[in-house]
Design a protein around this motif. Structure first.
Motif, PDB file in Angstrom:
ATOM      1  N   VAL A  17       0.809  -1.222   0.000  1.00  0.00           N
ATOM      2  CA  VAL A  17       0.000   0.000   0.000  1.00  0.00           C
ATOM      3  C   VAL A  17       0.842   1.273   0.000  1.00  0.00           C
ATOM      4  N   ALA A  18       2.137   1.158   0.294  1.00  0.00           N
ATOM      5  CA  ALA A  18       2.995   2.345   0.384  1.00  0.00           C
ATOM      6  C   ALA A  18       2.985   3.212  -0.865  1.00  0.00           C
ATOM      7  N   PRO A  19       2.929   2.644  -2.095  1.00  0.00           N
ATOM      8  CA  PRO A  19       2.948   3.489  -3.290  1.00  0.00           C
ATOM      9  C   PRO A  19       1.618   4.173  -3.590  1.00  0.00           C
ATOM     10  N   MET A  20       0.558   3.816  -2.894  1.00  0.00           N
ATOM     11  CA  MET A  20      -0.767   4.348  -3.221  1.00  0.00           C
ATOM     12  C   MET A  20      -0.902   5.804  -2.800  1.00  0.00           C
ATOM     13  N   LYS A  21      -1.567   6.591  -3.625  1.00  0.00           N
ATOM     14  CA  LYS A  21      -1.690   8.026  -3.406  1.00  0.00           C
ATOM     15  C   LYS A  21      -3.057   8.437  -2.887  1.00  0.00           C
ATOM     16  N   SER A  22      -3.992   7.503  -2.856  1.00  0.00           N
ATOM     17  CA  SER A  22      -5.338   7.807  -2.375  1.00  0.00           C
ATOM     18  C   SER A  22      -5.628   7.025  -1.106  1.00  0.00           C
ATOM     19  N   TYR A  32      -7.989  -1.598  -0.159  1.00  0.00           N
ATOM     20  CA  TYR A  32      -7.042  -2.711  -0.145  1.00  0.00           C
ATOM     21  C   TYR A  32      -7.131  -3.453   1.189  1.00  0.00           C
ATOM     22  N   GLU A  33      -7.134  -2.706   2.299  1.00  0.00           N
ATOM     23  CA  GLU A  33      -7.213  -3.335   3.616  1.00  0.00           C
ATOM     24  C   GLU A  33      -8.476  -4.181   3.738  1.00  0.00           C
ATOM     25  N   LEU A  34      -9.603  -3.636   3.291  1.00  0.00           N
ATOM     26  CA  LEU A  34     -10.867  -4.353   3.389  1.00  0.00           C
ATOM     27  C   LEU A  34     -10.880  -5.607   2.524  1.00  0.00           C
ATOM     28  N   LEU A  35     -10.405  -5.477   1.283  1.00  0.00           N
ATOM     29  CA  LEU A  35     -10.436  -6.612   0.370  1.00  0.00           C
ATOM     30  C   LEU A  35      -9.392  -7.668   0.722  1.00  0.00           C
ATOM     31  N   ASN A  36      -8.266  -7.234   1.289  1.00  0.00           N
ATOM     32  CA  ASN A  36      -7.240  -8.185   1.706  1.00  0.00           C
ATOM     33  C   ASN A  36      -7.786  -9.175   2.727  1.00  0.00           C
ATOM     34  N   GLN A  37      -8.711  -8.705   3.532  1.00  0.00           N
ATOM     35  CA  GLN A  37      -9.336  -9.561   4.537  1.00  0.00           C
ATOM     36  C   GLN A  37     -10.096 -10.724   3.890  1.00  0.00           C
ATOM     37  N   TRP A  38     -10.508 -10.526   2.632  1.00  0.00           N
ATOM     38  CA  TRP A  38     -11.350 -11.517   1.957  1.00  0.00           C
ATOM     39  C   TRP A  38     -10.659 -12.197   0.781  1.00  0.00           C
ATOM     40  N   LYS A  39      -9.345 -12.073   0.676  1.00  0.00           N
ATOM     41  CA  LYS A  39      -8.672 -12.612  -0.504  1.00  0.00           C
ATOM     42  C   LYS A  39      -8.702 -14.134  -0.561  1.00  0.00           C
ATOM     43  N   GLN A  40      -8.820 -14.794   0.588  1.00  0.00           N
ATOM     44  CA  GLN A  40      -8.927 -16.251   0.573  1.00  0.00           C
ATOM     45  C   GLN A  40     -10.305 -16.692   0.090  1.00  0.00           C
ATOM     46  N   ALA A  41     -11.338 -15.945   0.509  1.00  0.00           N
ATOM     47  CA  ALA A  41     -12.701 -16.258   0.073  1.00  0.00           C
ATOM     48  C   ALA A  41     -12.921 -15.856  -1.380  1.00  0.00           C
ATOM     49  N   LYS A  42     -12.132 -14.887  -1.846  1.00  0.00           N
ATOM     50  CA  LYS A  42     -12.146 -14.432  -3.237  1.00  0.00           C
ATOM     51  C   LYS A  42     -13.354 -13.592  -3.618  1.00  0.00           C
ATOM     52  N   SER A  59      -0.588  -3.092  -6.443  1.00  0.00           N
ATOM     53  CA  SER A  59      -0.523  -4.068  -5.361  1.00  0.00           C
ATOM     54  C   SER A  59      -0.568  -5.501  -5.884  1.00  0.00           C
ATOM     55  N   ASP A  60      -0.587  -6.443  -4.953  1.00  0.00           N
ATOM     56  CA  ASP A  60      -0.626  -7.860  -5.306  1.00  0.00           C
ATOM     57  C   ASP A  60      -2.039  -8.369  -5.534  1.00  0.00           C
ATOM     58  N   LEU A  61      -3.051  -7.538  -5.323  1.00  0.00           N
ATOM     59  CA  LEU A  61      -4.436  -7.945  -5.538  1.00  0.00           C
ATOM     60  C   LEU A  61      -4.924  -7.528  -6.918  1.00  0.00           C
ATOM     61  N   LYS A  62      -5.774  -8.347  -7.495  1.00  0.00           N
ATOM     62  CA  LYS A  62      -6.486  -8.002  -8.716  1.00  0.00           C
ATOM     63  C   LYS A  62      -7.968  -8.071  -8.392  1.00  0.00           C
ATOM     64  N   VAL A  63      -8.655  -6.949  -8.514  1.00  0.00           N
ATOM     65  CA  VAL A  63     -10.037  -6.882  -8.059  1.00  0.00           C
ATOM     66  C   VAL A  63     -10.951  -6.317  -9.139  1.00  0.00           C
ATOM     67  N   SER A  64     -12.205  -6.686  -9.042  1.00  0.00           N
ATOM     68  CA  SER A  64     -13.252  -6.135  -9.898  1.00  0.00           C
ATOM     69  C   SER A  64     -14.526  -6.086  -9.067  1.00  0.00           C
ATOM     70  N   TYR A  65     -15.505  -5.332  -9.531  1.00  0.00           N
ATOM     71  CA  TYR A  65     -16.738  -5.229  -8.749  1.00  0.00           C
ATOM     72  C   TYR A  65     -17.943  -5.099  -9.663  1.00  0.00           C
ATOM     73  N   GLU A  66     -19.095  -5.369  -9.078  1.00  0.00           N
ATOM     74  CA  GLU A  66     -20.356  -5.118  -9.751  1.00  0.00           C
ATOM     75  C   GLU A  66     -21.332  -4.525  -8.756  1.00  0.00           C
ATOM     76  N   GLN A  67     -22.303  -3.796  -9.259  1.00  0.00           N
ATOM     77  CA  GLN A  67     -23.277  -3.144  -8.404  1.00  0.00           C
ATOM     78  C   GLN A  67     -24.322  -4.139  -7.908  1.00  0.00           C
ATOM     79  N   VAL A  68     -24.762  -3.943  -6.673  1.00  0.00           N
ATOM     80  CA  VAL A  68     -25.872  -4.711  -6.112  1.00  0.00           C
ATOM     81  C   VAL A  68     -27.052  -3.762  -5.988  1.00  0.00           C
ATOM     82  N   LYS A  69     -28.133  -4.078  -6.663  1.00  0.00           N
ATOM     83  CA  LYS A  69     -29.279  -3.166  -6.686  1.00  0.00           C
ATOM     84  C   LYS A  69     -30.439  -3.675  -5.845  1.00  0.00           C
TER      85      LYS A  69
END
Length: 231
Positions: free
Chosen positions: A145-150, A157-167, A209-219
């Motif tokens: 996370v050190a290189p991140m500017k936002s 990243y912190e939130l998603l890292n918690q779930w990287k095993q569950a994917k 970072s080491d994570l690759k993430v994508s998302y979709e909206q839940v309506k």
């Protein structure tokens, strides 16, 4: 992985990781250093011992100039002291508010900030049992996370890292905004939230970072009620 990489590891309970909070990028970086240094050195691992963080430590960890690091520490003496987070009490599930630090002192002749962590923070970064560690704690290398500017990128990243095993993981919109540190008055239009917070964070995470993430909206009907992530 080198010893340095192994040592520069942020470790905190899932409860602290998912807390509602509002920290600036500089403040969240300082708290990450505080968690690392408290656990590695033992200084500040209780609520009575000051934890020193030197400007040079901050500059090296995040690739900024010494001058920038000095300014961050000076500002943090006041700003970090005022910040608080909200988490759920494990006994009754009720929300609890806690400050991050109980004391903050800047030593200008040494370019060091000394902070004392609050009981809630100490509890959430030290309560590690070998059996529970893999399931109850979020842990990641600071270099991710050190290189991140936002600050939104760092928090996501912190939130998603918690779930990287569950994917995969889903977030309720209102809770998610609070976890990222977005104020109720900020980015109220969904288009602004996605452009300035969510898409910005996802792109930076995928790029740096080491994570690759994508998302979709839940309506819920026609309204967006949350987001579902693949990690």
């Amino acid at each position: 992985m080198s010893d340095k990489k192994l040592k520069n590891e942020v470790v905190k309970t899932h409860r602290l990781n998912t807390a509602l909070q509002k920290l600036s990028l500089a403040e969240i970086r300082l708290m990450q250093l505080a968690i690392i240094d408290a656990r590695e050195t033992g200084a500040g691992i209780d609520t009575l011992t000051p934890l020193p963080i030197h400007a040079s430590r901050y500059a090296e960890a995040f690739g900024v100039t010494r001058q920038t690091a000095y300014e961050v520490l000076i500002e943090a003496e006041t700003s970090l002291f005022k910040r608080y987070f909200t988490f759920l009490d494990e006994r009754d599930g009720k929300p609890v508010k806690s400050h991050w630090v109980s004391q903050a002192k800047y030593l200008d002749d040494e370019a060091i900030i000394e902070i004392m962590l609050t009981p809630a923070v100490v509890k959430e970064i030290t309560r590690i049992d070998a059996i529970e560690a893999k399931t109850l704690f979020t842990r990641f290398a600071l270099e991710q996370v050190a290189p991140m500017k936002s600050v939104y990128s760092v928090r996501l990243y912190e939130l998603l890292n918690q779930w990287k095993q569950a994917k995969k993981v889903s977030f309720d919109l209102n809770t998610f905004r609070g976890q990222l540190g977005v104020e109720d008055t900020e980015y109220k239009a969904m288009s602004d939230f996605k452009k300035r917070v969510l898409d910005l964070a996802v792109n930076e995470i995928n790029e740096k970072s080491d994570l690759k993430v994508s998302y979709e909206q839940v309506k819920k009907g026609v309204a967006i009620a949350g987001f579902k992530f693949k990690v």
